[in-house]
Motif scaffolding. Structure first.
Motif, PDB file in Angstrom:
ATOM      1  N   ALA A  32       0.842  -1.206   0.000  1.00 41.77           N
ATOM      2  CA  ALA A  32       0.000   0.000   0.000  1.00 41.77           C
ATOM      3  C   ALA A  32       0.873   1.251   0.000  1.00 41.77           C
ATOM      4  O   ALA A  32       0.554   2.240  -0.671  1.00 41.77           O
ATOM      5  CB  ALA A  32      -0.945  -0.006   1.201  1.00 41.77           C
ATOM      6  N   THR A  37      -3.633  -0.466  -4.277  1.00 41.29           N
ATOM      7  CA  THR A  37      -4.873  -0.157  -3.568  1.00 41.29           C
ATOM      8  C   THR A  37      -5.949  -1.225  -3.748  1.00 41.29           C
ATOM      9  O   THR A  37      -6.890  -1.277  -2.977  1.00 41.29           O
ATOM     10  CB  THR A  37      -5.477   1.184  -4.039  1.00 41.29           C
ATOM     11  OG1 THR A  37      -5.785   1.095  -5.443  1.00 41.29           O
ATOM     12  CG2 THR A  37      -4.540   2.353  -3.758  1.00 41.29           C
ATOM     13  N   PHE A  42      -2.940  -6.555  -4.626  1.00 40.80           N
ATOM     14  CA  PHE A  42      -2.314  -7.172  -3.454  1.00 40.80           C
ATOM     15  C   PHE A  42      -2.156  -8.680  -3.661  1.00 40.80           C
ATOM     16  O   PHE A  42      -1.113  -9.246  -3.364  1.00 40.80           O
ATOM     17  CB  PHE A  42      -3.139  -6.913  -2.186  1.00 40.80           C
ATOM     18  CG  PHE A  42      -3.147  -5.484  -1.733  1.00 40.80           C
ATOM     19  CD1 PHE A  42      -1.989  -4.848  -1.311  1.00 40.80           C
ATOM     20  CD2 PHE A  42      -4.329  -4.763  -1.698  1.00 40.80           C
ATOM     21  CE1 PHE A  42      -1.997  -3.530  -0.886  1.00 40.80           C
ATOM     22  CE2 PHE A  42      -4.354  -3.453  -1.270  1.00 40.80           C
ATOM     23  CZ  PHE A  42      -3.187  -2.821  -0.861  1.00 40.80           C
ATOM     24  N   LEU A  66      -5.904   1.119   7.190  1.00 38.57           N
ATOM     25  CA  LEU A  66      -6.403   1.258   5.821  1.00 38.57           C
ATOM     26  C   LEU A  66      -7.847   1.720   5.874  1.00 38.57           C
ATOM     27  O   LEU A  66      -8.567   1.417   6.823  1.00 38.57           O
ATOM     28  CB  LEU A  66      -6.347  -0.088   5.071  1.00 38.57           C
ATOM     29  CG  LEU A  66      -4.996  -0.678   4.736  1.00 38.57           C
ATOM     30  CD1 LEU A  66      -5.157  -2.062   4.108  1.00 38.57           C
ATOM     31  CD2 LEU A  66      -4.196   0.223   3.814  1.00 38.57           C
ATOM     32  N   GLN A  79     -11.338  -0.278  -2.980  1.00 33.97           N
ATOM     33  CA  GLN A  79      -9.900  -0.091  -2.921  1.00 33.97           C
ATOM     34  C   GLN A  79      -9.539   0.204  -1.472  1.00 33.97           C
ATOM     35  O   GLN A  79     -10.399   0.579  -0.673  1.00 33.97           O
ATOM     36  CB  GLN A  79      -9.429   1.025  -3.854  1.00 33.97           C
ATOM     37  CG  GLN A  79     -10.045   2.379  -3.613  1.00 33.97           C
ATOM     38  CD  GLN A  79      -9.576   3.384  -4.656  1.00 33.97           C
ATOM     39  OE1 GLN A  79      -8.681   3.126  -5.452  1.00 33.97           O
ATOM     40  NE2 GLN A  79     -10.174   4.555  -4.645  1.00 33.97           N
ATOM     41  N   TYR A  80      -8.288   0.001  -1.148  1.00 29.33           N
ATOM     42  CA  TYR A  80      -7.813   0.149   0.218  1.00 29.33           C
ATOM     43  C   TYR A  80      -6.742   1.230   0.237  1.00 29.33           C
ATOM     44  O   TYR A  80      -5.698   1.094  -0.389  1.00 29.33           O
ATOM     45  CB  TYR A  80      -7.283  -1.186   0.740  1.00 29.33           C
ATOM     46  CG  TYR A  80      -8.387  -2.210   0.796  1.00 29.33           C
ATOM     47  CD1 TYR A  80      -9.160  -2.350   1.932  1.00 29.33           C
ATOM     48  CD2 TYR A  80      -8.692  -2.986  -0.325  1.00 29.33           C
ATOM     49  CE1 TYR A  80     -10.205  -3.264   1.971  1.00 29.33           C
ATOM     50  CE2 TYR A  80      -9.734  -3.905  -0.285  1.00 29.33           C
ATOM     51  CZ  TYR A  80     -10.482  -4.034   0.851  1.00 29.33           C
ATOM     52  OH  TYR A  80     -11.525  -4.929   0.882  1.00 29.33           O
ATOM     53  N   ILE A  81      -7.049   2.308   0.960  1.00 25.93           N
ATOM     54  CA  ILE A  81      -6.198   3.490   0.985  1.00 25.93           C
ATOM     55  C   ILE A  81      -5.571   3.620   2.371  1.00 25.93           C
ATOM     56  O   ILE A  81      -6.259   3.458   3.388  1.00 25.93           O
ATOM     57  CB  ILE A  81      -7.031   4.758   0.676  1.00 25.93           C
ATOM     58  CG1 ILE A  81      -7.840   4.588  -0.608  1.00 25.93           C
ATOM     59  CG2 ILE A  81      -6.160   6.004   0.640  1.00 25.93           C
ATOM     60  CD1 ILE A  81      -7.032   4.371  -1.855  1.00 25.93           C
ATOM     61  N   LEU A  82      -4.291   3.932   2.417  1.00 28.43           N
ATOM     62  CA  LEU A  82      -3.638   4.147   3.704  1.00 28.43           C
ATOM     63  C   LEU A  82      -4.262   5.330   4.442  1.00 28.43           C
ATOM     64  O   LEU A  82      -4.483   6.384   3.853  1.00 28.43           O
ATOM     65  CB  LEU A  82      -2.146   4.431   3.512  1.00 28.43           C
ATOM     66  CG  LEU A  82      -1.268   3.273   3.096  1.00 28.43           C
ATOM     67  CD1 LEU A  82       0.096   3.776   2.656  1.00 28.43           C
ATOM     68  CD2 LEU A  82      -1.129   2.265   4.228  1.00 28.43           C
TER      69      LEU A  82
END
Length: 158
Positions: A32, A37, A42, A66, A79-82
């Motif tokens: 990430a 994302t 991943f 996240l 989606q995976y955002i910090l």
């Protein structure tokens, strides 16, 4: 067998491990930090089983590292955002990178940290923000903080 939870321990290292102490979690945060994302990104990068990735992403979202954001309704995709806490983990990743290069890379460094403008290789050092001095023993040590209970104070005298 259910593993022990560190979340209620007073030690900040134990509390941190509760959130990122599983190797897949750290590698997901690494990816990430590199800009990945999406679930499939991943999965491809890590070679991780989808069910494990689902659990790890859920845990990182619950831990506040996240944030899950929908980018497609049909089909539903996230989606995976910090988060800020996730972005604040980057120096930990860089410290692990430098430590790994120093102690576990007999063939030499495969990844280094560089200055974005000059390309010069950096040498990460943890420093005291007040004095600018490197945090190294014996000049520095851990000590009990103001919220420490008696059990925490014993191995960390003032």
């Amino acid at each position: 067998m259910r593993r022990k939870s560190f979340g209620n321990m007073q030690c900040p290292i134990a509390r941190s491990l509760e959130r990122v102490g599983e190797w897949w979690s750290i590698l997901i945060l690494r990816d990430a930090s590199l800009g990945l994302t999406r679930f499939d990104e991943f999965e491809e990068s890590l070679g991780i089983a989808p069910n494990i990735l689902t659990r790890r992403l859920k845990a990182l979202v619950e831990a506040g590292l996240l944030e899950r954001r929908r980018y497609s309704d049909r089909p539903p995709r996230d989606q995976y955002i910090l988060t800020r806490a996730g972005r604040d983990f980057r120096p930990v990743l860089w410290a692990l990178l430098a430590w790994g290069n120093k102690h576990f890379a007999p063939e030499g460094a495969s990844i280094v940290i560089v200055d974005s403008k000059t390309g010069a290789q950096a040498d990460p050092v943890l420093v005291d923000g007040k004095s600018g001095r490197p945090l190294a023993a014996p000049a520095f040590r851990s000590a009990a903080g103001p919220a420490a209970n008696a059990a925490t104070r014993r191995p960390h005298p003032l």
